[in-house]
Enzyme design. Structure first.
Site, PDB file in Angstrom:
ATOM      1  N   GLY A  10       0.844  -1.145   0.173  1.00 53.36           N
ATOM      2  CA  GLY A  10       0.152   0.004  -0.064  1.00 53.36           C
ATOM      3  C   GLY A  10       0.901   1.224  -0.118  1.00 53.36           C
ATOM      4  N   PRO A  11       1.924   1.365  -0.784  1.00 55.55           N
ATOM      5  CA  PRO A  11       3.072   2.352  -0.678  1.00 55.55           C
ATOM      6  C   PRO A  11       2.470   3.711  -0.968  1.00 55.55           C
ATOM      7  CG  PRO A  11       3.512   0.988  -2.696  1.00 55.55           C
ATOM      8  CD  PRO A  11       2.362   0.282  -1.690  1.00 55.55           C
ATOM      9  N   GLY A  13      -0.550   5.077  -0.432  1.00 56.16           N
ATOM     10  CA  GLY A  13      -1.799   5.275   0.519  1.00 56.16           C
ATOM     11  C   GLY A  13      -1.330   6.357   1.296  1.00 56.16           C
ATOM     12  N   THR A 102      -7.127  -1.835   9.444  1.00 60.76           N
ATOM     13  CA  THR A 102      -8.333  -1.821  10.329  1.00 60.76           C
ATOM     14  C   THR A 102      -9.393  -2.636   9.474  1.00 60.76           C
ATOM     15  OG1 THR A 102      -9.061   0.203   9.851  1.00 60.76           O
ATOM     16  CG2 THR A 102      -7.642   0.006  11.869  1.00 60.76           C
ATOM     17  N   ASN A 128      -4.106   1.077  16.016  1.00 57.86           N
ATOM     18  CA  ASN A 128      -3.776   2.493  16.082  1.00 57.86           C
ATOM     19  C   ASN A 128      -2.365   2.455  16.537  1.00 57.86           C
ATOM     20  OD1 ASN A 128      -3.087   5.247  16.432  1.00 57.86           O
ATOM     21  ND2 ASN A 128      -5.571   5.591  16.566  1.00 57.86           N
ATOM     22  N   HIS A 156     -13.169  10.802  12.018  1.00 53.61           N
ATOM     23  CA  HIS A 156     -12.144  10.520  11.216  1.00 53.61           C
ATOM     24  C   HIS A 156     -12.321  11.324   9.675  1.00 53.61           C
ATOM     25  CE1 HIS A 156     -10.781   7.424  13.730  1.00 53.61           C
ATOM     26  NE2 HIS A 156      -9.846   7.427  13.084  1.00 53.61           N
ATOM     27  N   HIS A 157     -11.258  11.423   8.872  1.00 51.71           N
ATOM     28  CA  HIS A 157     -11.396  12.006   7.524  1.00 51.71           C
ATOM     29  C   HIS A 157     -12.563  11.512   6.897  1.00 51.71           C
ATOM     30  CE1 HIS A 157      -9.248   8.347   5.976  1.00 51.71           C
ATOM     31  NE2 HIS A 157      -8.743   8.633   6.892  1.00 51.71           N
ATOM     32  N   LYS A 160     -12.201   7.596   4.972  1.00 50.60           N
ATOM     33  CA  LYS A 160     -12.262   6.278   5.482  1.00 50.60           C
ATOM     34  C   LYS A 160     -13.238   5.461   5.161  1.00 50.60           C
ATOM     35  CE  LYS A 160     -11.359   4.481  10.045  1.00 50.60           C
ATOM     36  NZ  LYS A 160     -10.477   3.654   9.772  1.00 50.60           N
ATOM     37  N   GLY A 166     -11.058   1.037  13.854  1.00 50.73           N
ATOM     38  CA  GLY A 166     -10.455   0.132  14.465  1.00 50.73           C
ATOM     39  C   GLY A 166     -10.178   0.257  15.935  1.00 50.73           C
ATOM     40  N   THR A 167      -9.818   1.649  16.299  1.00 48.82           N
ATOM     41  CA  THR A 167      -9.400   2.340  17.499  1.00 48.82           C
ATOM     42  C   THR A 167     -10.714   2.138  18.484  1.00 48.82           C
ATOM     43  OG1 THR A 167      -7.736   3.660  16.557  1.00 48.82           O
ATOM     44  CG2 THR A 167      -8.316   4.198  18.688  1.00 48.82           C
TER      45      THR A 167
HETATM   46  N1  LIG Z   1      -3.136   1.511  12.904  1.00 43.33           N
HETATM   47  C1  LIG Z   1      -3.177   2.811  12.281  1.00 43.33           C
HETATM   48  O1  LIG Z   1      -2.360   3.366  13.046  1.00 43.33           O
HETATM   49  C2  LIG Z   1      -3.754   3.354  11.209  1.00 43.33           C
HETATM   50  C3  LIG Z   1      -3.519   4.794  10.910  1.00 43.33           C
HETATM   51  C4  LIG Z   1      -4.268   5.212   9.699  1.00 43.33           C
HETATM   52  C5  LIG Z   1      -4.708   4.415   8.965  1.00 43.33           C
HETATM   53  N2  LIG Z   1      -5.050   2.865   9.355  1.00 43.33           N
HETATM   54  C6  LIG Z   1      -5.462   2.171   8.437  1.00 43.33           C
HETATM   55  O2  LIG Z   1      -4.878   1.638   7.534  1.00 43.33           O
HETATM   56  C7  LIG Z   1      -5.362   1.419   6.147  1.00 43.33           C
HETATM   57  C8  LIG Z   1      -4.823   2.243   5.174  1.00 43.33           C
HETATM   58  O3  LIG Z   1      -5.356   3.628   5.330  1.00 43.33           O
HETATM   59  P1  LIG Z   1      -5.179   4.840   4.518  1.00 43.33           P
HETATM   60  O4  LIG Z   1      -5.596   6.049   4.758  1.00 43.33           O
HETATM   61  O5  LIG Z   1      -3.617   4.777   3.955  1.00 43.33           O
HETATM   62  O6  LIG Z   1      -5.753   4.427   3.192  1.00 43.33           O
HETATM   63  P2  LIG Z   1      -5.384   4.837   1.712  1.00 43.33           P
HETATM   64  O7  LIG Z   1      -6.668   4.382   0.866  1.00 43.33           O
HETATM   65  O8  LIG Z   1      -5.098   5.856   1.398  1.00 43.33           O
HETATM   66  O9  LIG Z   1      -4.334   3.459   1.226  1.00 43.33           O
HETATM   67  C9  LIG Z   1      -4.673   2.299   0.879  1.00 43.33           C
HETATM   68  C10 LIG Z   1      -3.612   1.817  -0.284  1.00 43.33           C
HETATM   69  O10 LIG Z   1      -3.979   0.228  -0.144  1.00 43.33           O
HETATM   70  C11 LIG Z   1      -3.480  -0.016  -1.654  1.00 43.33           C
HETATM   71  N3  LIG Z   1      -4.207  -1.263  -1.850  1.00 43.33           N
HETATM   72  C12 LIG Z   1      -5.534  -1.663  -2.328  1.00 43.33           C
HETATM   73  N4  LIG Z   1      -5.325  -2.859  -2.703  1.00 43.33           N
HETATM   74  C13 LIG Z   1      -4.169  -3.061  -2.635  1.00 43.33           C
HETATM   75  C14 LIG Z   1      -3.497  -4.533  -3.001  1.00 43.33           C
HETATM   76  N5  LIG Z   1      -4.242  -5.572  -3.632  1.00 43.33           N
HETATM   77  N6  LIG Z   1      -2.070  -4.476  -3.015  1.00 43.33           N
HETATM   78  C15 LIG Z   1      -1.345  -3.685  -2.820  1.00 43.33           C
HETATM   79  N7  LIG Z   1      -1.973  -2.384  -2.234  1.00 43.33           N
HETATM   80  C16 LIG Z   1      -3.102  -2.157  -2.293  1.00 43.33           C
HETATM   81  C17 LIG Z   1      -4.373   1.028  -2.201  1.00 43.33           C
HETATM   82  O11 LIG Z   1      -3.658   1.569  -3.734  1.00 43.33           O
HETATM   83  C18 LIG Z   1      -3.949   2.548  -1.576  1.00 43.33           C
HETATM   84  O12 LIG Z   1      -2.834   2.923  -1.828  1.00 43.33           O
HETATM   85  C19 LIG Z   1      -6.931   1.274   6.377  1.00 43.33           C
HETATM   86  O13 LIG Z   1      -7.291   0.144   6.960  1.00 43.33           O
HETATM   87  C20 LIG Z   1      -7.051   2.476   7.720  1.00 43.33           C
HETATM   88  O14 LIG Z   1      -7.996   2.308   8.706  1.00 43.33           O
HETATM   89  C21 LIG Z   1      -4.385   2.573  10.392  1.00 43.33           C
HETATM   90  O1  LIG Z   2      -7.287   7.217   9.047  1.00 46.96           O
HETATM   91  C1  LIG Z   2      -7.702   5.945   9.332  1.00 46.96           C
HETATM   92  O2  LIG Z   2      -8.254   5.217   8.615  1.00 46.96           O
HETATM   93  C2  LIG Z   2      -7.274   5.583  10.786  1.00 46.96           C
HETATM   94  N1  LIG Z   2      -7.664   4.370  11.048  1.00 46.96           N
HETATM   95  C3  LIG Z   2      -7.239   3.625  12.312  1.00 46.96           C
HETATM   96  C4  LIG Z   2      -8.697   3.125  12.935  1.00 46.96           C
HETATM   97  O3  LIG Z   2      -9.604   2.612  12.071  1.00 46.96           O
HETATM   98  O4  LIG Z   2      -8.699   3.335  14.087  1.00 46.96           O
HETATM   99  C5  LIG Z   2      -6.553   4.676  13.214  1.00 46.96           C
HETATM  100  C6  LIG Z   2      -6.650   5.908  13.041  1.00 46.96           C
HETATM  101  C7  LIG Z   2      -6.750   6.412  11.675  1.00 46.96           C
END
Ligand SMILES: NC(=O)c1ccc[n+]([C@@H]2O[C@H](COP(=O)([O-])OP(=O)(O)OC[C@H]3O[C@@H](n4cnc5c(N)ncnc54)[C@H](O)[C@@H]3O)[C@@H](O)[C@H]2O)c1
Ligand SMILES: O=C(O)C1=N[C@H](C(=O)O)CCC1
Length: 267
Positions: A10-11, A13, A102, A128, A156-157, A160, A166-167
């Site tokens: 997901g680079p 994203g 998440t 998170n 959130h934005h 999403k 997930g948090t």
């Molecule tokens: N754990 C944390 O702290 C935290 C923080 C922010 C977001 N998140 C979670 O991380 C995830 C991504 O969030 P985001 O805001 O970056 O979303 P995003 O939509 O910007 O990025 C997701 C990326 O995944 C890529 N993708 C989709 N299918 C794919 C595949 N088959 N192979 C490779 N790449 C693929 C897409 O091209 C996209 O670039 C979400 O589930 C979000 O809830 C977690």
């Molecule tokens: O931006 C998002 O998407 C985030 N997802 C995580 C969640 O679902 O809790 C963590 C915060 C940002």
């Protein structure tokens, strides 16, 4: 010191691009490849915004990637279905997953835990990575011992995909683990507009706000006779998550355990 060899799924994203920055700027990490469903056969440096990052091939299929690239850790920041496939495949290839994606189900988590045990490998799933958010969850769990009534408001934005966050789910699970089970609100309450009371987990209500301008925010609101207590965390950018990702990568290299939640690995 041997560098930790990392692949990122997901680079392009919002989170993945920040993780690419963090990994390539960390002395003891080495970015070996990325997984993107587009651009198979290209190099990361071919893509807008990544021109300065040399020698990182792009694969669209994780199996092909793992057959061709030697690595220690997969960082997954994609979508739940893709993330689950990536985490399972990584473990089967003896690569340790650090997953921020998440929306995993209980069954997904149990399945991954089972594979970790069979393979005797570490895997960290963290809803998170922001250390402040982890503290917010821990403080909420502490407060829940004294306050039996709580509602969670996560904001959130509007890009999403999953709700509740997930948090929020993790926070409710952590509270549920310590408080006496309670169905909150009036026993006869009725929604005159469907959804007004939000989602429910073990009697607790979770409200999801989605607005442009927001990044990731959560307020845990406790109430009891004559008082309320608010515990709130705000992430204003995605860099806020990266110290947690770093800790997770370092820890997953040392622990052959399945971990769900960063609160289990920070003191
Ligand atoms: N754990 C944390 O702290 C935290 C923080 C922010 C977001 N998140 C979670 O991380 C995830 C991504 O969030 P985001 O805001 O970056 O979303 P995003 O939509 O910007 O990025 C997701 C990326 O995944 C890529 N993708 C989709 N299918 C794919 C595949 N088959 N192979 C490779 N790449 C693929 C897409 O091209 C996209 O670039 C979400 O589930 C979000 O809830 C977690
Ligand atoms: O931006 C998002 O998407 C985030 N997802 C995580 C969640 O679902 O809790 C963590 C915060 C940002």
């Amino acid at each position: 010191m041997n560098k930790v060899k990392i692949i990122i799924a997901g680079p392009r994203g919002r989170m993945g691009s920040e993780a690419v920055k963090m990994v390539t700027n960390t002395e003891h990490f080495e970015l070996k490849a990325v997984i993107d469903y587009k651009y198979e056969g290209h190099m990361l440096s071919d893509l807008e915004g990544f021109q300065a990052i040399n020698n990182v091939p792009i694969f669209s299929n994780i199996e092909t990637c793992l057959q061709n690239v030697e690595c220690d850790v997969l960082i997954d920041l994609t979508t739940p279905e893709v993330g689950m496939h990536h985490a399972k495949t990584a473990l089967l290839h003896n690569v340790r997953p650090v997953v921020g994606t998440t929306g995993f189900t209980k069954a997904d988590l149990e399945e991954l835990e089972g594979i970790c045990k069979d393979k005797n490998l570490g895997c960290i799933i963290a809803p998170n990575f922001a250390l402040g958010a982890v503290l917010m969850m821990k403080f909420s769990q502490m407060a829940a011992k004294y306050f039996n009534d709580v509602e969670i408001i996560e904001l959130h934005h509007d890009k999403k995909l999953d709700a509740p966050s997930g948090t929020a789910v993790k926070t409710a699970e952590m509270i549920s683990a310590v408080r006496e089970s309670k169905q909150q609100g009036h026993p006869d309450e009725k929604e005159t507009l469907s959804g007004a009371r939000g989602a429910e987990l073990d009697g607790m209500h979770i409200h999801s706000v989605r607005l442009p301008g927001l990044v990731a925010h959560q307020q845990v609101l406790f109430g009891s006779d004559g008082q309320t207590l608010s515990i709130r965390h705000d992430s204003y950018n995605r860099a806020s998550f990266m110290s947690g990702v770093k800790i997770a990568v370092d820890t997953v290299m040392k622990q052959d355990l399945f971990v769900y939640g960063l609160e289990n690995i920070i003191e």
